[in-house]
Design a protein around this motif. Structure first.
Motif, mmCIF file in Angstrom:
data_model
loop_
_atom_site.group_PDB
_atom_site.id
_atom_site.type_symbol
_atom_site.label_atom_id
_atom_site.label_comp_id
_atom_site.label_asym_id
_atom_site.label_seq_id
_atom_site.Cartn_x
_atom_site.Cartn_y
_atom_site.Cartn_z
ATOM 1 N N ASN A 89 7.800 -16.012 -6.155
ATOM 2 C CA ASN A 89 8.420 -15.987 -4.835
ATOM 3 C C ASN A 89 8.927 -14.596 -4.470
ATOM 4 N N GLU A 90 9.462 -13.886 -5.464
ATOM 5 C CA GLU A 90 10.046 -12.583 -5.149
ATOM 6 C C GLU A 90 10.115 -11.692 -6.383
ATOM 7 N N ILE A 91 9.775 -10.428 -6.201
ATOM 8 C CA ILE A 91 10.026 -9.380 -7.189
ATOM 9 C C ILE A 91 10.857 -8.323 -6.475
ATOM 10 N N ARG A 92 11.997 -7.996 -7.043
ATOM 11 C CA ARG A 92 12.880 -7.012 -6.406
ATOM 12 C C ARG A 92 13.203 -5.906 -7.413
ATOM 13 N N ILE A 93 12.704 -4.705 -7.129
ATOM 14 C CA ILE A 93 12.953 -3.542 -7.990
ATOM 15 C C ILE A 93 14.123 -2.763 -7.398
ATOM 16 N N LYS A 94 15.188 -2.638 -8.176
ATOM 17 C CA LYS A 94 16.422 -2.044 -7.669
ATOM 18 C C LYS A 94 16.565 -0.589 -8.126
ATOM 19 N N ALA A 95 16.858 0.280 -7.166
ATOM 20 C CA ALA A 95 17.170 1.694 -7.423
ATOM 21 C C ALA A 95 16.224 2.349 -8.432
ATOM 22 N N PRO A 96 14.927 2.316 -8.186
ATOM 23 C CA PRO A 96 13.996 2.970 -9.120
ATOM 24 C C PRO A 96 14.101 4.494 -9.040
ATOM 25 N N VAL A 112 2.088 -13.191 -5.206
ATOM 26 C CA VAL A 112 3.405 -12.572 -5.042
ATOM 27 C C VAL A 112 3.755 -12.643 -3.564
ATOM 28 N N GLU A 113 4.719 -13.506 -3.242
ATOM 29 C CA GLU A 113 5.073 -13.696 -1.833
ATOM 30 C C GLU A 113 5.840 -12.504 -1.263
ATOM 31 N N HIS A 114 6.739 -11.938 -2.059
ATOM 32 C CA HIS A 114 7.516 -10.781 -1.609
ATOM 33 C C HIS A 114 7.733 -9.823 -2.777
ATOM 34 N N LEU A 115 7.466 -8.552 -2.542
ATOM 35 C CA LEU A 115 7.758 -7.511 -3.517
ATOM 36 C C LEU A 115 8.580 -6.424 -2.821
ATOM 37 N N TYR A 116 9.804 -6.217 -3.297
ATOM 38 C CA TYR A 116 10.708 -5.230 -2.707
ATOM 39 C C TYR A 116 10.943 -4.087 -3.687
ATOM 40 N N LEU A 117 11.013 -2.900 -3.154
ATOM 41 C CA LEU A 117 11.406 -1.722 -3.927
ATOM 42 C C LEU A 117 12.413 -0.964 -3.052
ATOM 43 N N ASN A 118 13.688 -1.071 -3.404
ATOM 44 C CA ASN A 118 14.761 -0.580 -2.540
ATOM 45 C C ASN A 118 15.623 0.483 -3.212
ATOM 46 N N ASP A 119 16.177 1.366 -2.378
ATOM 47 C CA ASP A 119 17.155 2.378 -2.808
ATOM 48 C C ASP A 119 16.600 3.284 -3.911
ATOM 49 N N VAL A 125 15.021 13.450 -3.469
ATOM 50 C CA VAL A 125 14.926 12.908 -2.105
ATOM 51 C C VAL A 125 14.919 11.385 -2.178
ATOM 52 N N ASP A 126 15.365 10.749 -1.103
ATOM 53 C CA ASP A 126 15.363 9.287 -1.039
ATOM 54 C C ASP A 126 13.950 8.770 -0.803
ATOM 55 N N LEU A 127 13.626 7.681 -1.469
ATOM 56 C CA LEU A 127 12.325 7.032 -1.280
ATOM 57 C C LEU A 127 12.482 5.924 -0.241
ATOM 58 N N PRO A 128 11.690 5.942 0.823
ATOM 59 C CA PRO A 128 11.763 4.853 1.815
ATOM 60 C C PRO A 128 11.534 3.503 1.155
ATOM 61 N N ASN A 129 12.249 2.489 1.620
ATOM 62 C CA ASN A 129 12.126 1.145 1.046
ATOM 63 C C ASN A 129 10.715 0.585 1.240
ATOM 64 N N ILE A 130 10.317 -0.259 0.310
ATOM 65 C CA ILE A 130 8.976 -0.855 0.319
ATOM 66 C C ILE A 130 9.106 -2.375 0.323
ATOM 67 N N HIS A 131 8.293 -3.042 1.139
ATOM 68 C CA HIS A 131 8.235 -4.505 1.156
ATOM 69 C C HIS A 131 6.777 -4.927 1.323
ATOM 70 N N LEU A 132 6.212 -5.467 0.268
ATOM 71 C CA LEU A 132 4.851 -5.992 0.312
ATOM 72 C C LEU A 132 4.913 -7.511 0.349
ATOM 73 N N LYS A 133 3.987 -8.124 1.080
ATOM 74 C CA LYS A 133 4.013 -9.577 1.239
ATOM 75 C C LYS A 133 2.654 -10.202 0.916
ATOM 76 N N ASP A 134 2.715 -11.393 0.331
ATOM 77 C CA ASP A 134 1.560 -12.287 0.160
ATOM 78 C C ASP A 134 0.404 -11.634 -0.592
ATOM 79 N N ILE A 135 0.707 -10.944 -1.684
ATOM 80 C CA ILE A 135 -0.351 -10.392 -2.539
ATOM 81 C C ILE A 135 -1.040 -11.553 -3.253
ATOM 82 N N GLY A 136 -2.344 -11.649 -3.112
ATOM 83 C CA GLY A 136 -3.097 -12.725 -3.755
ATOM 84 C C GLY A 136 -3.165 -14.008 -2.955
ATOM 85 N N LYS A 137 -2.479 -14.061 -1.816
ATOM 86 C CA LYS A 137 -2.492 -15.268 -1.004
ATOM 87 C C LYS A 137 -3.781 -15.302 -0.177
#
Length: 278
Positions: free
Chosen positions: A105-112, A154-161, A178-190
């Motif tokens: 349902n969700e993968i959330r990568i925090k502050a990579p 993978v319904e939602h993949l987030y990479l934030n901050d 430098v700051d990396l812009p946030n990433i949101h990928l949806k419906d991988i494999g759907k």
């Protein structure tokens, strides 16, 4: 007749016990299976060393976390690592764990933290992307499920901050963060029969490369050089001649780094287009 029924009953019970035992094994070994899969697939694809400190996923709720993700740099680069994630949270549909297609349902990568190192010909991220593309199966086969191995949606993949540290030879041991812009990928494999791990990894790397390229456009190396020059000019009169030499060197180095990073950004953009098949 009764004997035959008894034998059949015992056989069915035995099969049921084996099935239950298999399910229990899958659930009890889920953490180690995920850890081994992530380290093996990512290492093979990227030709780097990928390690995970810990994986903890609840088979009842499907929620869990992966901590201490580290991807080393490819050979030829001096930085110790390319990607470092302290924590990744994950939510899996528990009902799908034992099925052919596991729904995440969700993968959330925090502050990579990502180190973008400029090399003589290409950056470390370009190299990792090229390795991932050349060491994975056909995208068509992997996405529609015709190849062997587990499949995922993978319904939602987030990479934030996230943060990118830019390293280049002209900068010496210093980096530009430098700051990396946030990433949101949806419906991988759907829409198909799920995606294989290499397709998911390629999608994530492609999105990261695109956002790194965007982040590099904000790096003002000439401004940094002017700031350093201003600081050096504040030195005492007795060190004026030395200060002049230092500022000239810094200015030249920053100018060279600017051109080098511009070329690297262009190369990253081209690598992304090739990765996504555009």
């Amino acid at each position: 007749m009764n004997k035959t029924i008894k034998v059949a009953g015992i056989t069915l019970i035995s099969i049921a016990v084996l099935i239950v035992a298999g399910v229990i094994f899958i659930y009890s070994s889920l953490d180690s299976i995920v850890k081994a899969a992530v380290e093996s697939v990512a290492s093979d694809m990227t030709q780097t060393e990928v390690t995970l400190d810990n994986v903890s996923i609840s088979p009842t709720t499907g929620e869990g976390s992966l901590s201490g993700f580290l991807m080393s740099n490819p050979k030829g680069f001096k930085s110790s690592d390319a990607f470092k994630f302290e924590e990744i949270t994950i939510k899996v549909d528990p009902a799908s764990i034992a099925s052919d297609v596991v729904v995440i349902n969700e993968i959330r990568i925090k502050a990579p933290h990502i180190t973008y190192e400029v090399g003589p010909q290409k950056s470390n991220i370009d190299t990792i992307n090229e390795n991932a593309q050349s060491n994975s199966g056909s995208s068509d086969n992997s996405s529609n499920g015709t190849d062997s191995g587990p499949k995922f949606i993978v319904e939602h993949l987030y990479l934030n901050d996230g943060e990118v540290s830019v390293a280049a030879a002209p900068l010496g041991d210093k980096t530009i963060d430098v700051d990396l812009p946030n990433i949101h990928l949806k419906d991988i494999g759907k829409g198909g029969n799920g995606a294989s791990p290499d397709v998911i990894l390629k999608a994530a790397l492609g999105a990261v490369t695109k956002n790194i390229t965007s982040a590099l456009n904000s790096v003002d190396l000439e401004g940094i050089a002017k700031d350093v020059k201003g600081r050096v000019q504040d030195l005492s009169e007795g060190a004026a001649s030395s200060a002049s030499a230092v500022t000239d060197t810094v200015g030249d180095a920053a100018s060279g780094a600017s051109e080098e990073l511009k070329g690297a950004a262009d190369g990253a953009g081209k690598a992304l287009k090739g990765l996504l098949g555009d």
